[in-house]
Design a protein around this motif. Sequence first.
Motif, PDB file in Angstrom:
ATOM      1  N   LYS A 164      -3.681  62.561  37.784  1.00 63.88           N
ATOM      2  CA  LYS A 164      -3.618  62.950  36.369  1.00 63.88           C
ATOM      3  C   LYS A 164      -2.181  63.064  35.872  1.00 63.88           C
ATOM      4  CE  LYS A 164      -6.279  66.601  36.596  1.00 63.88           C
ATOM      5  NZ  LYS A 164      -6.988  67.809  36.110  1.00 63.88           N
ATOM      6  N   SER A 165      -1.257  63.416  36.765  1.00 63.09           N
ATOM      7  CA  SER A 165       0.141  63.573  36.362  1.00 63.09           C
ATOM      8  C   SER A 165       0.788  62.249  35.977  1.00 63.09           C
ATOM      9  CB  SER A 165       0.949  64.229  37.489  1.00 63.09           C
ATOM     10  OG  SER A 165       1.214  63.315  38.548  1.00 63.09           O
ATOM     11  N   THR A 166       0.171  61.118  36.363  1.00 64.67           N
ATOM     12  CA  THR A 166       0.724  59.802  36.004  1.00 64.67           C
ATOM     13  C   THR A 166       0.264  59.360  34.619  1.00 64.67           C
ATOM     14  OG1 THR A 166      -1.084  58.475  36.971  1.00 64.67           O
ATOM     15  CG2 THR A 166       0.690  59.175  38.447  1.00 64.67           C
ATOM     16  N   THR A 335       4.813  51.694  43.118  1.00 69.06           N
ATOM     17  CA  THR A 335       5.548  52.586  44.010  1.00 69.06           C
ATOM     18  C   THR A 335       6.294  53.689  43.271  1.00 69.06           C
ATOM     19  OG1 THR A 335       7.334  50.933  44.075  1.00 69.06           O
ATOM     20  CG2 THR A 335       5.771  50.948  45.904  1.00 69.06           C
ATOM     21  N   ASP A 336       6.350  53.628  41.936  1.00 66.85           N
ATOM     22  CA  ASP A 336       6.869  54.772  41.184  1.00 66.85           C
ATOM     23  C   ASP A 336       5.940  55.970  41.338  1.00 66.85           C
ATOM     24  OD1 ASP A 336       8.904  53.154  40.310  1.00 66.85           O
ATOM     25  OD2 ASP A 336       8.132  52.914  38.272  1.00 66.85           O
ATOM     26  N   TYR A 337       4.649  55.687  41.632  1.00 68.79           N
ATOM     27  CA  TYR A 337       3.647  56.740  41.685  1.00 68.79           C
ATOM     28  C   TYR A 337       2.997  56.913  43.055  1.00 68.79           C
ATOM     29  CZ  TYR A 337       3.696  55.925  36.586  1.00 68.79           C
ATOM     30  OH  TYR A 337       4.077  55.762  35.281  1.00 68.79           O
ATOM     31  N   ALA A 338       2.850  55.845  43.806  1.00 74.49           N
ATOM     32  CA  ALA A 338       2.041  55.900  45.026  1.00 74.49           C
ATOM     33  C   ALA A 338       2.622  54.987  46.091  1.00 74.49           C
ATOM     34  CB  ALA A 338       0.593  55.503  44.724  1.00 74.49           C
ATOM     35  N   THR A 339       2.152  55.163  47.332  1.00 71.24           N
ATOM     36  CA  THR A 339       2.659  54.378  48.458  1.00 71.24           C
ATOM     37  C   THR A 339       1.753  53.217  48.829  1.00 71.24           C
ATOM     38  OG1 THR A 339       1.545  55.843  50.032  1.00 71.24           O
ATOM     39  CG2 THR A 339       3.819  56.397  49.437  1.00 71.24           C
ATOM     40  N   MET A 345      -5.677  55.276  39.849  1.00 69.79           N
ATOM     41  CA  MET A 345      -4.405  55.435  39.160  1.00 69.79           C
ATOM     42  C   MET A 345      -4.131  54.224  38.262  1.00 69.79           C
ATOM     43  SD  MET A 345      -0.770  56.494  40.914  1.00 69.79           S
ATOM     44  CE  MET A 345      -1.459  57.954  41.713  1.00 69.79           C
ATOM     45  N   ALA A 346      -4.442  53.021  38.748  1.00 64.62           N
ATOM     46  CA  ALA A 346      -4.256  51.825  37.934  1.00 64.62           C
ATOM     47  C   ALA A 346      -5.190  51.840  36.727  1.00 64.62           C
ATOM     48  CB  ALA A 346      -4.495  50.576  38.780  1.00 64.62           C
TER      49      ALA A 346
END
Length: 448
Positions: A164-166, A335-339, A345-346
Amino acid sequence: MSRTLFGTDGVRGTANTHPMTAEMALAIGAAAGRYFRREGQGVHRVVIGKDTRLSGYMFETALTAGLTSTGMNVLLLGPVPTPAVGLLTPSMRADLGIMISASHNPAHDNGIKFFGPDGFKLSDTVESEIEALVAAGVPLAEAGEIGRAKRIDDGRFRYQERVKSTFPAGMRLDGIKVVVDCANGAAYRTAPEVLWELGADVVRVGTSPDGLNINHECGSTHPRVAAETVVAHGADLGICLDGDADRLILIDETGRVADGDQIMALMAGRWAAEQRLSDGTLVATVMSNLGLERYLGARGLRLERTKVGDRYVVEAMRRGGWNLGGEQSGHIVMTDYATTGDGLMAAIQFLAEMVRTGQPASELAYNFEPVPQLLKNVRYAAGEKPLEAAPVKAAIADAEARLTGKGRLLIRKSGTEPLIRVMAECEDEGLLGEVVDGIVAEVTAVAG
């Protein structure tokens, strides 16, 4: 160093059949525990997540036994998406993260994926070293140094808050109806809750796992039911995830399906306009459509191709310092948000673009005209090597000659299933069908 256990994404196969047996999982757990246990560095921890497959209980228990036997303390997350393990491994200061999942495969399969202490999937080199330890055996911890195991109840919620923060601050999904198909998999609670908390009206599909129905006629590999549900409910968007929720396929308000290439095209164009796209480069695999490459080139952007597997996409992104990549199949890596790839998220990034522009999904999800592409799979038996047969080699050579200057051909063994994948791209759809069918016929004949 040879690799017989590990494929393109960890260890995978049919449950209770080599290599996916409880005995092998115990040995793999012990080997990974020994490899990542750094002597003299205090507490050693590993987090384990899983999807909803029935065999997940067995592998969770076996891995826990192997890991604790080498002195690792195990934190059990229960059913969570794969990207949650990538997030929580460094967040919880763990030495290792493990996800028990066979991703988009049917319920009778399962797999073991590994994340290093930085939250990224392991390299081929590290996996080979772990495989060597499995073969050699590892020394066990002293009786007083055996590890402990405990359940972690808030792991899923930590991940949900990160997702949610993204989403852009101050933006809401109020008034937007979303169908979300969770493939009866790991995100069956996570995805609907995140979307609802962001304000969406949520229609659920594939959120009743029973251990055997994961990916069964639902999710990113079977979007028909979700598409029908979007139309029936007058929804604004359909979101299809796979069993471990690291893939995303979208459905617009008319029921039309958009794959990972189209999603990446939108995001790359938007990020470039905002000067957020590192070095003007998108990373994708050899499977991505030529139309995507042309779309990017027309905007002064570049496509960096890798071999198939989101792990290889991420490795290239890290080497080049690039921040956006993915696969046509729906892995979208930011990669700004996840590994690792994160379907949910997308999806909310796409929803944010719908809110920002006021445009419907049908206006945003189709950014280029794909070059006709045909992919067919041929199953083969264990131990067979159909690509080494002379008739198959001859058919491939003939196809390459016919496509010269007109298209491209890609033949590969799946790294997750016993399949030969035959893919070709060509503007001439008649020629496309002929070359693919010709190769498939020869592979089928050799494979029996």
